[in-house]
Design a protein around this motif. Structure first.
Motif, short mmCIF file in Angstrom:
data_model
loop_
_atom_site.label_atom_id
_atom_site.label_comp_id
_atom_site.label_asym_id
_atom_site.label_seq_id
_atom_site.Cartn_x
_atom_site.Cartn_y
_atom_site.Cartn_z
N ASN A 195 41.51 36.16 32.71
CA ASN A 195 40.51 35.81 33.72
C ASN A 195 40.83 36.40 35.09
OD1 ASN A 195 42.72 34.32 34.33
ND2 ASN A 195 41.76 32.34 34.06
N LYS A 196 41.19 37.68 35.10
CA LYS A 196 41.48 38.31 36.40
C LYS A 196 40.42 39.36 36.75
CE LYS A 196 46.49 37.86 36.31
NZ LYS A 196 46.48 37.24 34.98
N ILE A 197 40.21 39.50 38.06
CA ILE A 197 39.50 40.67 38.54
C ILE A 197 40.58 41.73 38.72
CG2 ILE A 197 38.15 41.67 40.40
CD1 ILE A 197 37.00 38.92 40.93
N ALA A 215 33.80 47.35 40.36
CA ALA A 215 34.87 46.40 40.11
C ALA A 215 35.22 46.42 38.63
CB ALA A 215 34.43 44.99 40.53
N VAL A 228 36.68 43.97 35.66
CA VAL A 228 36.93 42.54 35.42
C VAL A 228 37.30 42.27 33.97
CG1 VAL A 228 35.32 41.87 37.24
CG2 VAL A 228 34.51 42.02 34.89
N GLN A 229 38.06 41.18 33.77
CA GLN A 229 38.38 40.71 32.43
C GLN A 229 37.30 39.72 31.97
OE1 GLN A 229 42.46 39.25 32.96
NE2 GLN A 229 43.15 40.99 31.72
N ILE A 282 36.09 36.42 33.84
CA ILE A 282 35.43 36.43 35.15
C ILE A 282 33.92 36.30 34.92
CG2 ILE A 282 34.89 37.83 37.18
CD1 ILE A 282 37.69 36.73 37.24
N LEU A 327 32.75 36.66 40.35
CA LEU A 327 32.82 38.03 40.88
C LEU A 327 32.12 38.09 42.23
CD1 LEU A 327 33.48 41.02 40.69
CD2 LEU A 327 31.45 41.33 39.27
N GLU A 369 34.08 36.65 45.06
CA GLU A 369 35.20 37.48 45.44
C GLU A 369 34.78 38.65 46.32
OE1 GLU A 369 38.23 36.52 44.51
OE2 GLU A 369 39.09 38.18 45.63
N SER A 427 37.59 44.41 28.88
CA SER A 427 37.39 44.56 30.32
C SER A 427 36.17 45.44 30.57
CB SER A 427 38.63 45.09 31.03
OG SER A 427 38.54 46.46 31.26
#
Lengths: 529, 256
Positions: A162-164, A174, A176-177, A180, A185, A188, A276
């Motif tokens: 769950n990371k950007i 961007a 993302v995983q 997210i 998103l 952020e 991703s």
């Protein structure tokens, strides 16, 4: 050769034991369906041998089944850790049911990997065990895409991944995983003056939106997921990890190789697991205005839309709510709109651009018998103005408490919209159903929320009939049976009609090449043969 | 008779971040953690902007106290439309002992120095939840205060403010100058757009220290410990109602 061929012949059985008889060309096979709590006999028809005859059969013991299930679980635990593998009842139940009306089937096991490499190893294990793999993001789909129709392992890629991974402000992209969601998103990137405009309503996983080819209210100006995805990292059934536009690539355009990004976008988990996504960001508009205007008929409203598009007004949102929907919204949100079709509009641009766009559309609406043209600029006033549209779904459910909704999703060329909408409303009335309508009219896409009592199969059948008729009409008008929700299970037959046998066969061939054991999300999009 | 507004903004750990306690149990981990402007301060800046758009205000000065990174917060406020900024520099190692009373003293001094008509703050910061700064600033300046404001209007004599209080909404009138603090429902803040972010880079930001304003930084409060809430214990399943009643009695929840 026989050993290699057997796993493919067994449709969903796991090979437990194989024996050969020295005197006759007989293959003795014991196979079991991977369902830890019950066991079934499997009759195996072996093609390609001179004769295929079941000589004897014996039910597998519960121990045989439990053993094979236990071994799979142990192998998965070794990769993701014991805390990240579960076959608990409530866990599997949650992972088989999305937000659509079709009851979902629970998987046998749910795993929560923490990295692309773990996902790859999980797929390799499932391939070895010939077990289905069902990717899971946020479970917010509407077409039963996560239902484990043949059991198997549900791979929840959103919980721990769950990371950007990257935000490129100047390049407007961007990475993302799956964990997210689009609201995460947006939260952020907003401090950089950017936003991610694909808005399907639900707070869905961005990677999940890639899997279904999602769209939303902003598509008329900003495009769907297909226009906003630059690259995907995908894990295939055999564990291979690929990057659909190139490793680490994120240029705005490319002529390099086959367009694999397009292939996997909208593949609904049937070709691989998206681990991703590289997506496009856009500049937050300097000025935003919202407007609402009512019309005597749907035809008037759609004519307004068509003329607006022909004037090249760069509308950001154009939503049609029919009179049934307006009534529902009035009752649910305590509003007092006239119960006639309404257009909900949003304008983006500089202050002067927004002002001139609003003027143009106001005039077009008036020319088409438009009523009072309400508009707002302040954030909270716009929110209030759009309340009706935002809460539409809940307002519909509240029309008949306890009911559920079969939400249709056809999309046609905009010129064909008025006729289709009129014909659909007549059909809904004829079947005695309640079906409020909300449409992304700028795209020619509209949804009817056909309400049914979950305890009344006849009513559900009628809803399906109306939905199928609508889809067939849409296809005949040069449109598609699904504009944004995906095919899932419910529209597989319609897809065949839309593409013809040869079209679907090509899809089958591609799937066969990437997923020979038919493990990736079986029972979705199109049938095996 | 356009007014001048001083808006205070604090850089805090972003509301969505999972907070972790430092090993020394005297604070929380801030290294490498996402920070953003205190949400109530965003509302304060937005309200100042709306008053400017209504021509009630002609200059918005934004101030933030903190280490170098406080500049990000000031730039965000400038991107929302504030005219200029003041960065009161506090070294990183002094941040743990920099408390609301010090902030109030700084703001009071700046309000006098810049001759502002309104000091506009968020009602509280989401890291310490103190809800003290606006009130102490008003007291130091001997100005009226309109805190937890959910609506602010100009009158001939000063301001009319609707406040959110426990019992409902309270309407008060104050003269100017005054100290106000923004509550959640005052407005929905705008997003900073790229053109405004670019413009903000060119706006003036003055730097100074608390010493320049004659404010002493000695702490009045000492943090004794910071701890996680107790870990939730596992529940016990009971076989039936009799079992439940027996267990309740055992734990002393029943008088029978």
């Amino acid at each position: 050769a026989i050993m290699r061929g057997v796993p493919q012949l067994l449709s969903r059985a796991r090979l437990v034991r194989v024996g050969f008889s020295a005197s006759e060309p007989v293959l003795a096979v014991q196979a079991g369906i991977l369902q830890p709590d019950k066991f079934t006999q499997t009759f195996v028809q072996i093609r390609g041998l001179k004769s295929s005859k079941v000589i004897s059969q014996a039910p597998l013991t519960a121990v045989d089944i439990a053993d094979s299930g236990k071994q799979l679980k142990q192998e998965l635990e070794a990769i993701v850790g014991p805390g990240n593998v579960s076959s608990g009842e409530s866990v599997v139940l949650q992972h088989g049911q999305d937000e659509g009306p079709h009851p979902g089937k629970s998987p046998d096991i749910v795993v929560f990997p923490s990295s692309t490499e773990e996902v790859s190893e999980v797929c390799k294990i499932c391939t070895r065990h010939n077990t289905p793999i069902i990717p899971y993001g946020t479970g917010t789909g509407l077409e039963g895409g996560i239902s484990a129709v043949e059991g198997g392992v549900c791979v929840n890629v959103s919980k721990n991944m769950n990371k950007i991974l990257q935000i490129h402000q100047e390049d407007f992209s961007a990475v993302v995983q799956p964990g997210i969601s689009r609201e995460m998103l947006n939260q952020e990137v907003r401090s950089d003056g950017l936003w991610f405009p694909v808005d399907p309503g639900a707070d869905a996983s961005v990677c999940g939106m890639c899997a279904t080819g999602a769209s939303g209210t902003n598509a008329v100006r900003y495009g769907t997921m297909k226009e906003n995805c630059l690259n995907l990292e995908v894990v295939l059934a055999d564990g291979r990890i690929i990057h659909t536009a190139g490793i680490g690539s994120r240029p705005k355009k490319s002529s390099a190789g086959y367009n694999l990004t397009s292939l996997f976008l909208g593949s609904e988990g049937t070709l691989g697991i998206i681990t991703s996504a590289t997506v496009c960001l856009h500049a937050i508009p300097e000025s935003v205005a919202a407007a609402v205007v009512g019309f005597p008929t749907v035809q008037n409203a759609v004519d307004t839309v068509v003329m607006t598009l022909q004037c090249s007004v760069p509308m950001a949102r154009m939503e049609l709510l029919d009179e049934v929907q307006m009534k529902a919204c009035n009752e649910y949100s305590g509003l007092s709109y006239p119960e006639t079709p309404h257009l909900f509009l949003e304008f983006h641009g500089s202050e002067s651009e927004v002002e001139s766009q609003t003027e143009t559309v106001r005039d077009i609406a008036a020319d088409n018998e438009g009523g009072e043209f309400q508009w707002a600029v302040q954030q909270e006033d716009r929110t209030k103005l759009w309340t009706a549209r935002h809460r539409a779904y809940y307002a519909d459910i509240a029309l008949r408490p306890g009911c559920r909704s079969l939400t249709t999703d056809v999309c046609v060329p905009v010129s064909a919209l008025p006729d289709l909408v009129t014909a659909t409303k007549a059909d809904i009335a004829e079947h005695g159903l309640i079906g409020p309508m909300v449409g992304h009219v700028g795209d020619g896409n509209f949804h009817t929320m056909l309400l049914f009592d979950p305890a009344d199969p006849e009513e559900f059948r009628k809803c399906k009939e109306v939905a199928n008729k609508m889809a067939r009409s849409a296809i005949a008008l040069g449109g598609t049976c699904t504009g944004e929700h995906g095919v899932g299970q419910g529209k597989m037959v319609l897809l065949e009609e839309q593409f013809g046998k040869d079209g679907i066969d090509v899809m089958r061939q591609i799937k066969g090449a990437l997923d020979p054991q038919q493990l990736m999300n079986p029972g979705k999009v199109f049938s095996r043969n | 008779m356009a007014l001048k507004v001083l808006v205070g903004c604090k850089r805090v750990i972003d509301y969505a971040v999972k907070i972790r306690i430092k090993p020394d149990k005297l604070g929380v981990v801030t290294e490498g953690v996402k920070h953003s402007m205190n949400p109530f301060d965003e509302i304060a800046v937005e309200e100042a902007m709306r008053m400017k758009e209504r021509k009630l205000v002609n200059e918005i000065i934004v101030v933030s106290c903190g280490p170098a990174q406080a500049m990000e917060t000031i730039r965000t406020a400038l991107a929302m439309g504030a005219d200029r900024g003041i960065h009161v520099e506090i070294p990183v190692d002094k941040m743990d002992t920099f408390q609301p009373l010090h902030v109030s003293k700084v703001l009071a001094k700046l309000a006098e120095k810049e001759k502002v008509d309104i000091v506009m703050l968020g009602k509280l910061a989401i890291d310490d939840d103190s809800n003290q700064t606006a009130q102490m600033t008003a007291s130091l300046l001997d100005w009226p205060q309109g805190v937890f404001a959910s609506k602010i209007d100009k009158t001939d004599a000063g301001l009319e403010i609707i406040r959110e209080v426990d019992g409902g909404l309270e309407t008060i009138r104050t003269t100017l100058p005054a100290v106000l603090s923004a509550d959640l429902r005052l407005n929905e803040p705008r997003y900073a757009t790229l053109p405004n972010i670019m413009k903000a880079k060119k706006k003036k930001v003055e730097k100074m220290t608390p010493a320049d304003l004659g404010v002493d930084m000695a702490p009045r409060i000492q943090i004794v410990s910071v701890e996680d809430p107790p870990v939730r214990e596992a529940g016990q399943t009971v076989a039936d109602v009799d079992d439940l009643v027996a267990k309740l009695k055992e734990k002393g929840f029943s008088s029978a």
